[in-house]
Design a protein around this motif. Structure first.
Motif, short mmCIF file in Angstrom:
data_model
loop_
_atom_site.label_atom_id
_atom_site.label_comp_id
_atom_site.label_asym_id
_atom_site.label_seq_id
_atom_site.Cartn_x
_atom_site.Cartn_y
_atom_site.Cartn_z
N ILE A 7 -16.53 6.23 16.80
CA ILE A 7 -16.83 7.65 16.96
C ILE A 7 -18.19 7.87 16.31
O ILE A 7 -18.35 7.71 15.11
CB ILE A 7 -15.77 8.54 16.28
CG1 ILE A 7 -14.35 8.08 16.66
CG2 ILE A 7 -16.00 10.00 16.66
CD1 ILE A 7 -14.03 8.11 18.12
N TRP A 8 -19.18 8.20 17.11
CA TRP A 8 -20.55 8.37 16.64
C TRP A 8 -20.85 9.84 16.31
O TRP A 8 -20.43 10.74 17.06
CB TRP A 8 -21.56 7.97 17.71
CG TRP A 8 -21.56 6.57 18.20
CD1 TRP A 8 -20.89 6.08 19.29
CD2 TRP A 8 -22.32 5.47 17.67
NE1 TRP A 8 -21.18 4.75 19.47
CE2 TRP A 8 -22.05 4.34 18.49
CE3 TRP A 8 -23.19 5.32 16.59
CZ2 TRP A 8 -22.63 3.10 18.27
CZ3 TRP A 8 -23.77 4.08 16.36
CH2 TRP A 8 -23.49 2.99 17.19
N ASP A 9 -21.60 10.06 15.26
CA ASP A 9 -22.36 11.30 15.12
C ASP A 9 -23.54 11.20 16.08
O ASP A 9 -23.89 10.11 16.52
CB ASP A 9 -22.82 11.43 13.66
CG ASP A 9 -23.80 12.55 13.45
OD1 ASP A 9 -23.48 13.68 13.85
OD2 ASP A 9 -24.88 12.29 12.88
N MET A 10 -24.17 12.33 16.39
CA MET A 10 -25.32 12.28 17.30
C MET A 10 -26.65 12.47 16.57
O MET A 10 -27.46 11.55 16.48
CB MET A 10 -25.17 13.33 18.41
CG MET A 10 -26.34 13.33 19.40
SD MET A 10 -26.08 14.37 20.86
CE MET A 10 -25.28 13.20 21.96
N ASP A 11 -26.88 13.65 16.01
CA ASP A 11 -28.17 13.94 15.36
C ASP A 11 -28.32 13.12 14.07
O ASP A 11 -27.46 13.17 13.19
CB ASP A 11 -28.26 15.43 15.01
CG ASP A 11 -28.30 16.33 16.23
OD1 ASP A 11 -27.53 16.08 17.17
OD2 ASP A 11 -29.07 17.29 16.22
N GLY A 12 -29.40 12.37 13.98
CA GLY A 12 -29.64 11.57 12.79
C GLY A 12 -28.98 10.21 12.82
O GLY A 12 -29.21 9.39 11.93
N THR A 13 -28.16 9.97 13.82
CA THR A 13 -27.45 8.68 13.95
C THR A 13 -27.85 7.98 15.24
O THR A 13 -28.37 6.87 15.22
CB THR A 13 -25.93 8.90 13.91
OG1 THR A 13 -25.58 9.55 12.68
CG2 THR A 13 -25.19 7.58 14.01
N LEU A 14 -27.61 8.62 16.36
CA LEU A 14 -28.05 8.09 17.65
C LEU A 14 -29.44 8.60 18.03
O LEU A 14 -30.24 7.87 18.61
CB LEU A 14 -27.06 8.45 18.75
CG LEU A 14 -25.65 7.86 18.64
CD1 LEU A 14 -24.77 8.41 19.75
CD2 LEU A 14 -25.69 6.35 18.68
N LEU A 15 -29.69 9.86 17.71
CA LEU A 15 -30.90 10.52 18.19
C LEU A 15 -31.69 11.19 17.06
O LEU A 15 -31.10 11.80 16.16
CB LEU A 15 -30.55 11.60 19.22
CG LEU A 15 -29.85 11.17 20.50
CD1 LEU A 15 -29.46 12.39 21.32
CD2 LEU A 15 -30.73 10.24 21.32
N TYR A 16 -33.01 11.08 17.15
CA TYR A 16 -33.90 11.84 16.30
C TYR A 16 -34.12 13.19 16.99
O TYR A 16 -34.72 13.26 18.06
CB TYR A 16 -35.24 11.12 16.12
CG TYR A 16 -36.26 11.94 15.38
CD1 TYR A 16 -36.21 12.08 14.00
CD2 TYR A 16 -37.29 12.59 16.07
CE1 TYR A 16 -37.15 12.84 13.31
CE2 TYR A 16 -38.24 13.35 15.40
CZ TYR A 16 -38.15 13.47 14.02
OH TYR A 16 -39.08 14.23 13.35
N THR A 17 -33.64 14.27 16.37
CA THR A 17 -33.62 15.58 17.03
C THR A 17 -34.39 16.66 16.27
O THR A 17 -34.44 17.80 16.72
CB THR A 17 -32.16 16.05 17.17
OG1 THR A 17 -31.55 16.07 15.87
CG2 THR A 17 -31.36 15.14 18.09
#
Length: 215
Positions: A7-17
């Motif tokens: 289970i991934w976080d998105m902002d700061g983990t997968l993507l620079y937002t």
């Protein structure tokens, strides 16, 4: 494999937002002749969703009677511009593809609005995610475990065989509340000293480290 699902976080983990969020916040603040926010201030304020981000960015927060209108303007702007400067972190996509090839199921559980999660997942993670969830009225936002549990349910797996991967204190608390092991990444919005201070103990310095940590 030690785990069957991530289970991934998105902002700061997968993507620079950060830059798209900063642009949207400052777009609203300019309309109301309020002081704009630096990238460092935006970074410090992210993690608990866009309402909290705006609350921390507006000088009087929710006490400003114009706040509901500001949120409407933020939403209208960010929905149109959330993909302009946002990008995957270097190495993330190849690692996700390798994990996918190894049979790992993957989901995103994010405090980002659902429209942003969908737009960015469609743009960058087609074929890599089984589930992608953002904030909705039916599920409490992180660090409540609701989204994580719902994602695991939709994956058809168990908490014991799932791991949560994120970059922040909110993510560490989410994993704990959901009963999952947590891997904290060090390329995101919080540094190692901060993460150790809140109790995190398993770290990935680069996306490639995740391949070993998953074993």
């Amino acid at each position: 494999m030690k785990y069957d699902a991530i289970i991934w976080d998105m902002d700061g983990t997968l993507l620079y937002t950060l830059e798209d969020l900063q642009t949207a916040v400052n777009h609203v603040l300019r309309q109301y002749e309020l002081p704009e926010r630096s990238l460092e201030q935006i970074c410090a304020a992210v993690g608990n969703g866009v309402v909290k981000l705006m609350e921390l960015s507006v000088p009087d927060g929710k006490d400003d009677p114009r706040f509901p209108q500001m949120m409407e303007e933020f939403t209208a702007y960010y929905e149109k511009h959330c993909t302009e400067k946002t990008r995957p972190y270097d190495g993330v996509i190849p690692v996700m593809k390798e994990l996918r090839a190894q049979g790992i199921k993957m989901a995103v559980a994010s405090n980002k609005p659902a429209y942003g999660v969908k737009a960015l997942s469609d743009l960058y993670f087609e074929g890599l995610l089984d589930v992608a969830m953002g904030v909705s009225e039916s599920l409490r936002r992180k660090p409540a475990p609701d989204m994580v549990w719902k994602a695991i349910e939709q994956l058809g797996l168990t908490r014991e065989r799932s791991v949560y991967i994120g970059d922040s204190d909110v993510d560490f608390a989410t994993a704990k509340n959901a009963g999952l092991d947590c891997i904290s990444v060090l390329w995101g919005f919080r540094d190692e000293a901060f993460l150790r201070g809140i109790g995190a103990s398993t770290f990935a310095k680069t996306p490639a480290d995740l391949l070993e940590l998953m074993k």
